[in-house]
Scaffold this active site. Structure first.
Site, short mmCIF file in Angstrom:
data_model
loop_
_atom_site.label_atom_id
_atom_site.label_comp_id
_atom_site.label_asym_id
_atom_site.label_seq_id
_atom_site.Cartn_x
_atom_site.Cartn_y
_atom_site.Cartn_z
N SER A 212 0.80 -1.23 0.00
CA SER A 212 0.00 0.00 0.00
C SER A 212 0.83 1.28 0.00
O SER A 212 0.32 2.34 -0.34
CB SER A 212 -0.95 0.00 1.21
OG SER A 212 -0.22 0.13 2.41
N LYS A 261 0.67 4.94 6.70
CA LYS A 261 0.16 5.76 5.60
C LYS A 261 0.85 7.12 5.65
O LYS A 261 1.59 7.43 6.59
CB LYS A 261 -1.36 5.95 5.69
CG LYS A 261 -2.17 4.67 5.80
CD LYS A 261 -2.08 3.78 4.58
CE LYS A 261 -2.85 2.49 4.77
NZ LYS A 261 -2.65 1.54 3.65
#
Length: 351
Positions: A212, A261
């Site tokens: 990701s 993230k």
């Protein structure tokens, strides 16, 4: 009139240098050598710590420096023995008997060895079982660490007191030196044993489990995450956080799972994803770390107070804020600031 220098024990010098590199040389009146050894060891240790944990440091270099510090330490112990150089018979002989500081030295290596050297097999076995057992248990129960270290020190003290007095060795017996060796070794073990706990309080080690955050982070990258209660996330910071309830539900993640993230929207900012780009307050966010354009649209929405909008760098294959919403401030563990392994991937993650 002949002035005789005090008799010094090379095994006492070894014990001293085992606590602080150079201390045995200082005891042997080799002050210049003591300063050089101590300084070299301290410089190597400090530089290795910086190389390992600093964002700009090289992990590979840190390992080499740690190895060099270990070599200096071992040579320092050997040199301490040679510096004093009084011939000893550590296994004992009829004229000298057993060496009092050799028994202490053996007990620093492993509790009970000093007692076995003195022929006290039962007591030695007891010290070994209790000391080694507590040391292993302390790996899982941190409060046992001081107890384990104390047992090791008591073993050294017992070995000293149990060694029969010999006229040849009386000058080397010293209550002051005994206190230095026993207390010094106790503090040394406590310090070394506490290092993992100190590191864990300041730095979290994480392994990247998914794609990701590609290309910035690849699967298997090992990262350092700075823990700081005063940390305020900034735009484009890479943060590690506990998954909020919405993420756990939508992504079927475990409640203990940590996500990584990038911070895209700060509190009070309006975030929108359209035309393949991220827009902040109506302005395109320049993102050189992202490959390709975004294939979805989101927003515009205002980021709430004490919350953040976070996205993975692999925008089209990331379960992030565009899926489960805003990230609460209290869920953030820290900022990922360095890839420390594998060796060919070591780099700073700071902007």
């Amino acid at each position: 009139m002949i002035v005789r220098r005090p008799v010094k024990d090379c095994w006492l010098a070894v014990n001293l240098s085992g606590i602080i590199p150079g201390l045995g040389q200082f005891y042997g009146d080799q002050w210049t050598k003591a300063i050089v050894i101590f300084s070299a060891f301290v410089v190597l240790v400090i530089h290795s710590i910086w190389s390992l944990f600093a964002a700009e440091g090289s992990t590979t270099k840190a390992f080499w420096l740690i190895g060099a510090a270990g070599v200096v330490y071992l040579l320092n112990v050997w040199d301490a023995f040679a510096t004093v150089g009084r011939p000893l018979y550590p296994l004992g002989n009829k004229r000298q008997g057993q060496d009092v500081w050799y028994g202490v030295f053996l007990s620093q290596i492993l509790p009970g060895l000093g007692q076995w050297y003195l022929g006290q097999a039962v007591v030695g076995g007891l010290f070994l079982a209790v000391g080694a057992g507590l040391a292993m248990m302390a790996n899982y129960q941190t409060p046992l660490l001081p107890v384990a270290c104390t047992v090791w020190s008591i073993a050294g003290y017992h070995a000293y007191r149990s060694t029969p007095a010999s006229p040849m060795q009386k000058p080397s017996r010293s209550t002051a030196m005994l206190a230095v060796v026993i207390l010094g070794s106790l503090l040394l073990r406590l310090g070394i044993g506490s290092v993992p706990m100190w590191i864990d309080q300041a730095v979290l080690q994480c392994i990247v489990p998914s794609e990701s955050m590609m290309p910035t982070l690849q699967v298997g990258d090992r990262t350092f995450v700075s823990r700081n209660s005063l940390y305020q996330p900034a735009l484009k910071d890479i943060v590690v956080f506990k998954a909020p309830p919405e993420a756990i539900e939508l992504l079927e993640a475990d409640s203990e799972t940590l996500f990584v993230k990038r911070v895209i929207g700060l509190p009070g900012k309006t975030v929108e994803v359209r035309a393949g780009n991220v827009w902040i307050d109506g302005q395109i966010l320049e993102e050189a770390y992202v490959d390709g354009s975004i294939e979805y649209q989101w927003g515009p929405e205002l980021v709430p107070p004490e919350s953040y909008f976070v996205l993975g760098d692999n925008r089209n294959a990331s379960g992030d804020s565009h899926v489960w919403g805003f990230l609460p401030r209290e869920n953030i563990v820290g900022t990922a600031y360095k890839i420390y392994w594998p060796a060919d991937r070591v780099r700073s993650l700071q902007r």
